[in-house]
Enzyme design. Structure first.
Site, PDB file in Angstrom:
ATOM      1  N   ASP A 193      93.772  52.982  22.016  1.00  0.00           N
ATOM      2  CA  ASP A 193      92.679  52.061  21.794  1.00  0.00           C
ATOM      3  C   ASP A 193      93.065  52.208  23.787  1.00  0.00           C
ATOM      4  O   ASP A 193      93.949  53.223  23.676  1.00  0.00           O
ATOM      5  CB  ASP A 193      93.389  50.961  21.788  1.00  0.00           C
ATOM      6  CG  ASP A 193      92.411  49.473  21.775  1.00  0.00           C
ATOM      7  OD1 ASP A 193      90.987  49.858  23.004  1.00  0.00           O
ATOM      8  OD2 ASP A 193      92.174  48.704  20.872  1.00  0.00           O
ATOM      9  N   ASP A 249      83.721  45.892  20.300  1.00  0.00           N
ATOM     10  CA  ASP A 249      84.309  45.295  19.801  1.00  0.00           C
ATOM     11  C   ASP A 249      83.196  43.817  19.266  1.00  0.00           C
ATOM     12  O   ASP A 249      83.758  42.931  18.383  1.00  0.00           O
ATOM     13  CB  ASP A 249      85.135  44.196  20.323  1.00  0.00           C
ATOM     14  CG  ASP A 249      86.286  45.209  20.910  1.00  0.00           C
ATOM     15  OD1 ASP A 249      86.974  46.245  20.082  1.00  0.00           O
ATOM     16  OD2 ASP A 249      86.725  44.444  21.348  1.00  0.00           O
TER      17      ASP A 249
END
Length: 729
Positions: free
Chosen positions: A472, A542
């Protein structure tokens, strides 16, 4: 896969067709053919490298004479400005976007490149150029894929002078289109939670710049474009030129219509705040810039790009691994991860047919929330008293492999790493250090930061049987300073950071060849053909609202293959829009890419697990077609109440159809769906995955029937979906 390059004259050596310099009345003309594409360029009468043709494949007998410079347009726009150059330095009376701009130690900023020589090697042709007076050399490399006609280009700049030079602009390539005034530029924009929004604008006089100034690729723009000829709104008709930049740093693509209505596209590292110090004897290699052409519209262009990515770019190409069905525990636990809790979730996931279990943020350091712990990559003993191995063994015993979340490029100020090495972050001496998500960006350009990061990642993988890293990256750069190096070298951070990031990924893949990696950046903030060389999949957004995802995924697939597009089924309603969507609808939305589940299984009921088990089993039967097949966008969601996609397997034996309805109105039926890409004389049996066709739909019909007559789907109401599999008999 064997790659072949073709020219009007050919030399065959050891089974390869090599490009050669074709002498036509003394002309130096180079031609590359692949798929349905021809690309031709040559050396003009002023020793400049000039574009000549890029489009539908030409007969092999076609010859070209020496290209000539363009005609002057008064004294304001001389021949050098109106000539379609392949690669040109900034000098003389050049007013279009240059490919290379330098400053010499004596203050000279003029650079005029002339052709020197060419070299032909298996799978590559190289052109060597040099400044007319100083020892600055540029080598241009061309590689064309024989199946798709996608051409890869890069430039290597060598400083053979006696002192350093400052590269103020160093682009990978310039693409030139046939002269025209109906072109339309297609690209995507976005932000966190709203990635890949399709945009279209006419190409007109002036310049359009697509870019990221964020240090890395960002959701604001993606380093990809398509330009069509404006002749058709049919997805599968019309001429299209497209390109994608293989660079994960700050980048730019400039689309420019010149004063004579030529169209040129120049791309590479962003020139904003850029200045790379190239010392004497050093060379600079630009990112690869990939370009292609299709006469089958935007849909045909994206299908070519998908095939090229699967066969040439992603790890293990041309036979990359099929993406497994995964479960990620983030939404179930957030930072409150424990060995016992993760084991319980793993048991639930395994019963549905999940193949990979991934633990997300919160397993390391003093990580109780996003305020602390980043940078301290040791297992939290309170949460995992015996380390990760008991959990990993449990996951393996359930028939799944194990994955884990990491964020290597970031550090919390509240961490042991930052307290010990505050100089390791990007910063300007004496200036504020701006936090994002309570974290700072480690300066990966530093060797010590590179070495530390590689060491702890290598140890994590050595000590544990980990099959998958979710890598990430949750903020962009600020204060991009590098005070540890001389002032003249500090802007090198824009390039050296990304090169070291790539090196870590490359080293990990060499040392742990079976480990798969996902590129994630708060969603789809780092997706490009540079990172895709080294990662197996990307996190798309997301935003997992299944209706929003129809838009996000549609834009994504213009540039990138569904084979790398992760799509999760999460709980409903989501935090995004607070709209309820059925579990079946959520699955069908996600099954158009690489399927994952991110819901809180602790809250699921028996009927939810039953639905999930059915959908996962169905997905496993179609995923190779979805991930690697040819994608047709039959109805796009941007301007309709409906969305319909079709995927056809490479061998043509299976076709998968997904249909979605936002809301029905006034008792009107769902539009008839006419498929594409089938064999009109073959028989295809149809079977529903979910939903149904209207009564009277045949169980089997010819490809011609499904394409020309079509199928009527029984969809009415709000947020409804159905999916079907057609099997060639």
């Amino acid at each position: 896969m064997k790659r072949l390059w073709f020219v009007a004259g050919m030399t065959v050596l050891a089974g390869l067709v090599l490009p050669v310099l074709r002498a036509q009345d003394g002309a130096k003309v180079f031609r590359l053919d692949g798929g349905d594409v021809s690309y031709v360029f040559g050396v003009n009468d002023h020793k400049e490298l000039q574009a000549m043709y890029w489009g539908h494949r030409l007969p092999g007998s076609q010859q070209f004479a020496t290209p000539r410079r363009g005609q002057e347009v008064a004294s304001f726009d001389g021949p050098v400005t109106v000539t379609p150059h392949e690669y040109i330095g900034w000098g003389g009376v050049l007013y279009v976007e240059p490919d290379l701009k330098v400053t010499f130690p004596d203050g000279n900023r003029d650079l005029v490149l002339e052709y020197v020589s060419s070299e032909v090697r298996p799978n590559e042709i190289s052109i060597r150029m040099k400044d007319i007076e100083r020892a600055v050399f540029v080598t241009l490399r061309y590689r064309m894929d024989s199946d798709t006609g996608v051409l890869a280009r890069e430039a290597v700049i060598e400083n053979r002078t006696n002192g350093p030079i400052k590269l103020e602009e160093v682009q990978s390539a310039t693409w030139n289109l046939p002269r025209g005034d109906r072109y339309r530029l297609h690209y995507v924009t976005g932000r966190w939670g709203s990635e890949n929004s399709l945009q279209m604008r006419p190409v007109s006089g002036g310049k359009t710049v697509l870019e990221s100034r964020r240090g890395t690729t960002g959701a604001q723009n993606n380093p990809w474009f398509m330009i069509d000829d404006g002749s058709s709104d049919d997805q599968d008709a019309g001429e299209v030129w497209f390109g994608a930049l293989g660079w994960s740093g700050s980048w730019q693509i400039a689309v420019e219509q010149t004063v004579v209505k030529d169209v040129r596209i120049t791309g590479g590292p962003n020139t904003f705040d850029f200045g790379y110090q190239l010392k004497a004897g050093e060379s600079f290699e630009t990112p690869w810039f990939y370009g292609g052409y299709s006469h089958r519209g935007l849909g045909g262009a994206s299908r070519l790009l998908h095939r090229f990515e699967v066969d040439n770019i992603v790890p293990h190409a041309p036979h990359p691994k099929i993406r497994p069905v995964l479960y990620n525990s983030w939404e179930a636990t957030t930072f409150d991860v424990t060995a016992v809790g993760q084991m319980a979730l793993a048991e639930k996931a395994a019963k549905m047919g999940v193949e990979r279990f991934v633990i997300d943020d919160g397993w390391f350091g003093q990580r109780k929330n996003d305020h602390a712990g980043l940078g301290d990559w040791y297992v939290n003993k309170q949460k995992f008293p015996d380390g990760l191995k008991p959990l990993i063994e449990k996951v393996h015993s359930l028939g799944m492999d194990f994955g884990i979340w990491v964020e290597p490029e970031m550090v919390n100020p509240n961490s042991d790493l930052y307290r010990n090495h505050p100089d390791w972050v990007l910063n300007f001496t004496g200036r504020p250090r701006t936090e994002g998500r309570n974290q700072l960006v480690l300066n990966m350009a530093r060797k010590d930061v590179h070495d530390y990061t590689l060491e702890w990642l290598d140890k994590l993988l050595d000590d544990n049987k980990i099959a998958f890293l979710k890598w990430d990256y949750n903020r962009n750069w600020s204060e991009p300073g590098w005070p540890a190096v001389p002032i003249d070298e500090q802007k090198n951070v824009y390039v050296d950071f990304i090169r070291n990031y790539y090196d870590i990924l490359e080293q990990l893949r060499k040392r742990h060849p079976d480990v798969e990696i996902e590129s994630c950046s708060g969603g789809g903030g780092r997706v490009d053909l540079g990172v895709l060389r080294l990662t197996d999949e990307v996190w798309t957004s997301d935003n997992t609202d299944a209706f929003d995802r129809l838009y996000i995924q549609n834009g994504f697939t213009y540039a990138y293959t569904p084979a790398v597009m992760m799509a999760w089924v999460t709980d409903s309603p989501t935090w995004v829009n607070h709209r309820p969507l059925s579990l079946e609808y959520r699955f069908l939305s996600s099954m158009q890419g690489s399927l994952g589940i991110g819901a809180n299984l602790n809250q699921w009921k028996d009927e939810d697990f039953a639905t999930a088990s059915h959908m996962i089993a169905a997905y496993k039967d179609i995923r190779e077609t979805v991930q690697r097949g040819q994608l047709y966008r039959l109805i796009q969601p941007e301007s309709n109440e409906q969305s319909v996609t079709e995927s056809v397997a490479r061998d043509g034996k299976q076709t998968v159809l997904f249909t979605f309805l936002h809301s029905s109105r006034e008792n009107y039926p769902f539009p008839t769906v006419r498929l594409r890409g089938l064999d009109e004389n073959a028989l295809y049996a149809i079977k529903p995955i979910a939903g149904k066709a209207v009564e009277g739909t045949p169980a089997s019909a010819t490809g011609g029937y499904w394409m020309y007559h079509g199928i009527d789907v029984a969809l009415k109401g709000d947020f409804q979906a159905a999916a079907f599999v057609l099997t060639r008999q």
